[in-house]
Motif scaffolding. Structure first.
Motif, short mmCIF file in Angstrom:
data_model
loop_
_atom_site.label_atom_id
_atom_site.label_comp_id
_atom_site.label_asym_id
_atom_site.label_seq_id
_atom_site.Cartn_x
_atom_site.Cartn_y
_atom_site.Cartn_z
N THR A 1 22.37 19.26 3.50
CA THR A 1 22.45 18.16 2.56
C THR A 1 22.25 16.75 3.03
O THR A 1 21.70 16.04 2.77
CB THR A 1 23.49 18.22 1.31
OG1 THR A 1 24.50 18.44 1.86
CG2 THR A 1 23.27 19.32 0.42
N ASP B 1 30.88 25.99 -1.13
CA ASP B 1 29.47 25.44 -0.77
C ASP B 1 29.17 24.47 -1.63
O ASP B 1 28.28 23.55 -1.13
CB ASP B 1 28.58 26.55 -0.61
CG ASP B 1 28.30 27.45 -1.91
OD1 ASP B 1 29.41 27.35 -2.78
OD2 ASP B 1 27.37 28.33 -2.01
N PHE C 1 17.49 23.89 -1.57
CA PHE C 1 18.34 24.49 -0.67
C PHE C 1 18.31 25.98 -0.88
O PHE C 1 18.29 26.58 -1.62
CB PHE C 1 19.91 24.17 -0.76
CG PHE C 1 20.55 23.86 0.40
CD1 PHE C 1 21.01 22.75 0.82
CD2 PHE C 1 21.09 25.10 0.98
CE1 PHE C 1 22.10 22.73 1.99
CE2 PHE C 1 21.98 25.08 2.16
CZ PHE C 1 22.41 23.82 2.58
N ARG D 1 28.22 20.99 0.32
CA ARG D 1 26.90 20.23 0.03
C ARG D 1 26.71 18.75 -0.51
O ARG D 1 26.22 17.84 -0.37
CB ARG D 1 25.68 20.95 -0.78
CG ARG D 1 25.52 22.25 0.10
CD ARG D 1 24.78 23.37 -0.96
NE ARG D 1 24.62 24.75 -0.16
CZ ARG D 1 23.91 25.73 -0.51
NH1 ARG D 1 23.24 25.85 -1.65
NH2 ARG D 1 24.13 26.88 0.12
N PHE E 1 21.12 21.65 -5.30
CA PHE E 1 21.94 22.72 -4.75
C PHE E 1 21.31 23.82 -4.23
O PHE E 1 21.67 24.36 -3.21
CB PHE E 1 23.01 23.07 -5.62
CG PHE E 1 24.16 24.06 -5.39
CD1 PHE E 1 25.17 23.78 -4.67
CD2 PHE E 1 23.70 25.27 -5.60
CE1 PHE E 1 25.87 24.88 -4.31
CE2 PHE E 1 24.62 26.70 -5.11
CZ PHE E 1 25.81 26.02 -4.59
N ASN F 1 26.50 23.91 5.34
CA ASN F 1 26.11 23.21 4.30
C ASN F 1 25.96 21.87 4.31
O ASN F 1 25.19 21.02 3.68
CB ASN F 1 26.93 23.75 3.17
CG ASN F 1 26.72 25.04 2.70
OD1 ASN F 1 25.70 25.69 2.32
ND2 ASN F 1 27.79 25.86 2.92
N LYS F 2 26.94 21.15 4.86
CA LYS F 2 27.12 19.81 4.82
C LYS F 2 25.88 19.15 5.74
O LYS F 2 25.42 18.29 5.35
CB LYS F 2 28.47 19.25 5.59
CG LYS F 2 28.68 17.88 5.47
CD LYS F 2 30.05 17.48 5.79
CE LYS F 2 30.19 16.08 6.10
NZ LYS F 2 31.35 15.63 6.57
#
Length: 336
Positions: free
Chosen positions: A172, A198, A279, A202, A251, A168-169
């Motif tokens: 984004t 999450d 996303f 993000r 998101f 996730n990181k």
């Protein structure tokens, strides 16, 4: 008084009718390949003639495990959850097991109820996307009671259940960097709620991209439920507080869909007046006008990794505690 209730047909009756042993009947019922076609045919004919019904629940109790895998999904109204369920289903069948799909509607209480019910069916394992607020002690108690648990998409911090997560990181971070490289700095993050892992991952990727560009000014971050209405409400709140906004990182794609609808209601052109990145990369995102840029998570890969982990647990091996599945950014008209 004579009892006219017919006697229940047993596996011994089937064996006697088919003129085979009870163990041969058992092998046929469990679909074993250790029985000849001739014997199998005799057993099937006997079952049809006598009307025997195989009690799978009782068999599961005797073997201490059924072949059912409980797939506990947090929100089946979310299109990505449906993609995820399909990805899991294929790989569960490949293990020779059968998925049992349930929806918790993002409710921890509902999750606890359905899990307690599924335990009565003696399911072989739980693969679940934890509802908001899921506690470590509850997850660990489920594992300690003898049920393999694999968490997907979201992490229950410090729990003993292995977790399969998209990166996730990174997602984004890449999406935000893509916007910043165009010289755009009036940027915001929309959607998600704070009590799921999450969301924090993000947000961390959004902030790390800003920091890498030397941007220390705090940017708008607006929480919202992960549905279209949440996207509409978040954008309306954003545009009121930050009328000069030039880009939004969302998101999820569903949040982006709602934000784009609200954008048009304000007379703004998505992709031109305001850049948008989602996303999940849902199937519909590339068909929109403009086509939506999005962080792609491979639902099939999530399912594959989850079932590989399940196979390791069932074979008494020690799986990885945390597995990150790679992501990529699909750049389309909405952010060019």
């Amino acid at each position: 008084m004579k009892n006219n209730k017919p006697e229940k047909v047993t596996i011994f009756d089937v064996a006697r009718e088919a003129q085979v042993s009870k163990s041969t009947v058992s092998l046929v019922l469990t679909q074993s390949d250790k029985v000849s076609d001739k014997s199998k045919e005799k057993v099937v004919k006997a079952i049809d003639k006598l009307g025997y019904v195989y009690n799978r629940d009782a068999a599961a109790l005797r073997s201490k495990r059924s072949n059912l895998v409980a797939v506990v999904i947090n929100d089946l109204t979310n299109p990505y959850s449906a993609q995820l369920a399909v990805g899991l289903e294929k790989h569960i069948y490949a293990l020779g097991m059968v998925p049992m799909l349930v929806n918790t509607g993002e409710s921890y209480e509902r999750q606890k109820q359905v899990v307690n019910t599924l335990k009565e069916y003696n399911v072989a394992a739980f693969i679940m996307c934890p509802a908001p607020g899921t506690e470590q002690t509850w997850t660990d108690n489920l594992v300690d009671s003898g049920f393999p648990v694999i968490n997907i998409m979201r992490e229950v911090p410090y729990s003993s259940a292995p977790t399969i997560l998209p990166d996730n990181k990174k997602g984004t971070h890449l999406a935000t960097s893509h916007i910043l490289e165009q010289g755009i700095t009036h940027i915001a993050f929309l959607g998600g709620i704070a009590d799921i892992s999450d969301y924090h991952e993000r947000i961390a990727g959004f902030n790390s991209a800003l920091q890498l560009k030397g941007i220390n000014e705090k940017k708008p971050i607006i929480q919202a439920l992960t549905n279209r209405q949440g996207g509409r409400e978040a954008f309306n709140k954003l545009i009121e507080a930050s009328p000069n906004i030039q880009a939004i990182i969302c998101f999820s794609d569903v949040i982006a869909y709602g934000a784009i609808e609200a954008m048009r209601q304000h007379g703004l052109v998505p992709g031109k007046d305001i850049k948008v990145v989602g996303f999940d990369d849902l199937a519909d995102s590339c068909l929109m006008q403009p086509a939506l840029s999005s962080v792609r998570i491979d639902a099939n890969d999530i399912g594959k990794r989850a079932c590989q982990t399940l196979g390791e647990i069932l074979n008494k091996a020690q799986p990885a505690v945390r597995t990150l599945v790679d992501v990529s950014v699909q750049i389309r008209e909405s952010s060019l």
